[in-house]
Design an enzyme around this catalytic site. Structure first.
Site, PDB file in Angstrom:
ATOM      1  N   LYS A   1       0.841  -1.200   0.000  1.00 35.18           N
ATOM      2  CA  LYS A   1       0.000   0.000   0.000  1.00 35.18           C
ATOM      3  C   LYS A   1       0.877   1.252   0.000  1.00 35.18           C
ATOM      4  O   LYS A   1       2.096   1.178   0.133  1.00 35.18           O
ATOM      5  CB  LYS A   1      -0.922   0.001   1.221  1.00 35.18           C
ATOM      6  CG  LYS A   1      -0.189   0.035   2.547  1.00 35.18           C
ATOM      7  CD  LYS A   1      -1.151  -0.005   3.726  1.00 35.18           C
ATOM      8  CE  LYS A   1      -0.370   0.059   5.040  1.00 35.18           C
ATOM      9  NZ  LYS A   1      -1.262   0.149   6.217  1.00 35.18           N
TER      10      LYS A   1
ATOM     11  N   TYR B   1      17.649  29.862   7.145  1.00 32.84           N
ATOM     12  CA  TYR B   1      16.530  30.564   7.762  1.00 32.84           C
ATOM     13  C   TYR B   1      16.628  30.552   9.285  1.00 32.84           C
ATOM     14  O   TYR B   1      16.944  29.539   9.900  1.00 32.84           O
ATOM     15  CB  TYR B   1      15.210  29.916   7.354  1.00 32.84           C
ATOM     16  CG  TYR B   1      14.809  30.167   5.917  1.00 32.84           C
ATOM     17  CD1 TYR B   1      14.560  31.449   5.449  1.00 32.84           C
ATOM     18  CD2 TYR B   1      14.674  29.095   5.033  1.00 32.84           C
ATOM     19  CE1 TYR B   1      14.183  31.668   4.131  1.00 32.84           C
ATOM     20  CE2 TYR B   1      14.284  29.297   3.721  1.00 32.84           C
ATOM     21  CZ  TYR B   1      14.046  30.586   3.269  1.00 32.84           C
ATOM     22  OH  TYR B   1      13.679  30.798   1.967  1.00 32.84           O
TER      23      TYR B   1
END
Length: 358
Positions: A35, A255
């Site tokens: 899956k 950042y």
């Protein structure tokens, strides 16, 4: 020319992990859980690689089952969430899919269907997500008899909540609840075992196990990595160094300026970020590797790039490939640093990262 960021998929390692699952399953057979696009590895390629070994596949939903048929594979496919509409039962019947019936609305659809696929029943042994409680099974079986659907029932399955922790008593409680609840129908197949249950000494796996994360080299166990369990890493996430520079003592990178060099430090920028599925919350000291040398992340992960400390690999140059996880740096290590699990990292690699199979 495209950047060389890539997820390399080692299909031999996948097959080795599946065979380990079979060995640990003992007398039980193992359906390969593919899956979530084969846990991010590519459902068609993964299913094809296991086609000579796996007698059954397991997926979450109809679209995943159809992807296996599109790959021209004919093994039965178990749909763990069952169907999401009554009309899908006919699609299952036509394609050899085996939906798991977990709720009364699905029983109603089954009763209304003109032709039915073979199916499983989900037992809620304590996970409390899907399934019928053990004390409800007599009523469910009576309903199946009344609608003429009893002959299509293949067996029962349940799912463990705490199998990743060998010290938890819950797995034993769930096993006992499931075994007692399904005992009146001993001739039907039974399935309980996720990946973690394969590593529980003495745990009954009944007729079918359902290995998932272990096929891809990730650990299903608390406090253990995949290699410690004998699993081979299947995905290697790699990206190139696109620049190197010396960050002077007192300077920051990226950042927020959260990492500040305490000495002159050779730094490299790597062309991968959270836009590729690398976890944003993997902070300073998360491991990586270049040219076989382990290095570390520094500062904040950006959308398209991240910074690494090259002090341990002073010979690294622009264009060298950095391993974000793979055989040198385990995906479980990275997951721990990011406060998550390997399942999320593997399934989260985005479509802009090409998969390369070998």
């Amino acid at each position: 020319m495209p950047r060389s960021t890539v997820a390399r998929i080692n299909l031999d390692a996948l097959r080795q992990n599946y065979r380990l699952a079979c060995d640990r399953a003992g007398s039980a057979q193992s359906m390969a859980v593919v899956k979530a696009d084969g846990y991010g590895h590519g459902i068609a390629q993964v299913a094809k690689a296991l086609a000579d070994d796996a007698p059954r596949y397991a997926v979450a939903c109809l679209e995943e089952a159809l992807a296996i048929r599109s790959a021209e594979l004919r093994q039965p496919v178990v749909m763990l969430q069952g169907v999401h509409a009554g009309a899908d039962l006919d699609v299952c019947r036509q394609n050899g899919f085996e939906p798991v019936i977990h709720g009364r609305h699905q029983l109603e659809w089954l009763g209304q269907a003109e032709a039915r696929p073979p199916f499983w029943l989900k037992v809620n042994s304590g996970m409390n997500r899907l399934g019928f409680r053990p004390e409800e099974l007599n009523d469910v079986m009576a309903r199946l008899e009344a609608m003429g659907a009893r002959s299509g029932l293949l067996g029962f399955m349940t799912h463990f909540a705490c199998a990743d922790d060998v010290d938890s008593p819950m797995t034993a409680r769930q096993t006992a609840s499931f075994e007692q609840g399904t005992a009146p129908w001993a001739g039907l197949m039974r399935s309980v075992a996720n990946s973690a249950a394969h590593f529980h000494p003495g745990q009954s796996l009944f007729d079918w196990s359902r290995p998932g994360i272990m096929l891809y080299g990730g650990s299903p166990m608390v406090g253990k990595t995949g290699p410690e369990l004998g699993l081979k890493p299947v995905m290697s996430l790699e990206a190139p160094l696109i620049t190197t520079r010396t960050v002077r003592a007192g300077e920051s990178v990226g950042y927020g300026g959260g990492w500040v060099a305490d000495r002159d430090t050779l730094m490299g920028m790597v062309a991968v970020g959270y836009g590729d599925g690398y976890p944003r919350h993997a902070g300073t000291d998360t491991p990586a590797a270049v040219n076989g040398q382990r290095i570390r992340l520094i500062g904040r992960v950006s959308m398209d790039m991240l910074a690494v400390d090259l002090s341990n690999a002073p010979g690294a140059r622009e264009g060298d490939l950095v391993e974000l996880w793979g055989p040198t740096v385990g995906v479980d290590e990275v997951a721990t640093c990011a406060g998550t699990i390997s399942y999320e990292l593997l399934t989260g690699i985005t479509s802009r990262v090409p998969r390369e199979y070998r």
